[in-house]
Design an enzyme around this catalytic site. Sequence first.
Site, short mmCIF file in Angstrom:
data_model
loop_
_atom_site.label_atom_id
_atom_site.label_comp_id
_atom_site.label_asym_id
_atom_site.label_seq_id
_atom_site.Cartn_x
_atom_site.Cartn_y
_atom_site.Cartn_z
N CYS A 1 1.15 -1.51 0.16
CA CYS A 1 0.12 0.41 -0.26
C CYS A 1 0.72 1.52 -0.12
CB CYS A 1 -0.67 -0.31 1.45
SG CYS A 1 0.07 -0.79 2.42
N HIS B 1 -4.23 5.96 4.21
CA HIS B 1 -2.39 5.95 4.51
C HIS B 1 -2.19 7.18 4.14
CE1 HIS B 1 -2.24 2.35 5.85
NE2 HIS B 1 -2.15 1.87 4.90
#
Length: 356
Positions: free
Chosen positions: A177, A290
């Site tokens: 990610c 994130h």
Amino acid sequence: MQATASVLRHNSLLPRVSSPLHPCGSVRSPRRSTIRMALTEDGPSLAVVGVTGAVGQEFLQVLSERNFPYRSIRMLASRRSAGRHLTFEGREYEIEELRPESFDGVDIGLFSAGGSISREMAPAAVERGTIVVDNSSAFRMDPGIPLVIPEVNPDAMAHISLRRKGKEGALIANPNCSTIICLMAATPLHRHAKVVRMVVSTYQAASGAGAAAMDELELQTREVLDGKQPTCKIFKQQYAFNLFSHNAPILSNGYNEEEMKLMKETRKIWNNSDVKVTATCIRVPVMRAHAESVNLQFEKPLDEDTARTILKDAIGVVVVDDRASNLFPTPLEVSNKDGVAVGRIRQDLSQDGNHG
């Protein structure tokens, strides 16, 4: 130049695969009211591996939201989940136990059941002619397997096609990610001026550790506000109102595995073993999305205005950079939206000659 920027994207719950399906790290828009065209006789047959997990559920949501065409879909999970029923797009499906024969007649397999399951079952699926998109770290650094972000290096999977002769299977690895959101923003600038060094600090949400971590963050928040001792099962320490170094194992060089993934995967995706990358990964008490601080040093000069224009024109990137109002990307604003949001774009004053 070193362009320093804030970069955010919803956690990499689903792998990014060739358009139109693009699940890994996708920040999706709310579902529109449209006629469902997904179930179609001429679409590929699908299998979702790990369908009962947080990532498996994201797979299904993105398939539906993107109206991804398919003629059939198999819901696969562990033995303990087999036999349960699941409703998808108005139809009820029985969850099947994952076995090698589960992939007979399956064109595309979307895997997110952990590295050990992928190592065992992905090759079996490929042998049966399935194109596997794997969301684990099992195959990312295998030199014979493409590691793909579609907006960055789609050429790495140019040899893979559903219309291949003999229905040969193939395996595509999905990057981590933190790597995905970083390279979505850095690659357009890299193509223009060539990155020679990249310094990344990540601020990673609970969603990256799955549904259990998200549940525990919510539980801890309630407990701390009520003056109780927080329940610490997932991260072994208080997460609510706190932050700490990413929970990935620490290696002998002092970096953790999450940080090393970003370094190694960047070099593979860019096909550049000379680029210098260093990373520090932090868990923050954010539910989803994130964030990253990315500092780039370039071989060629690149001024701030040109960098901003490049990013505005980049596919999959949204620039949110309002200095006058001090408005830049935030996790709340990017959750459930498509695109990597980039802001705080500025020259690095510690670098001379517009190289940072």
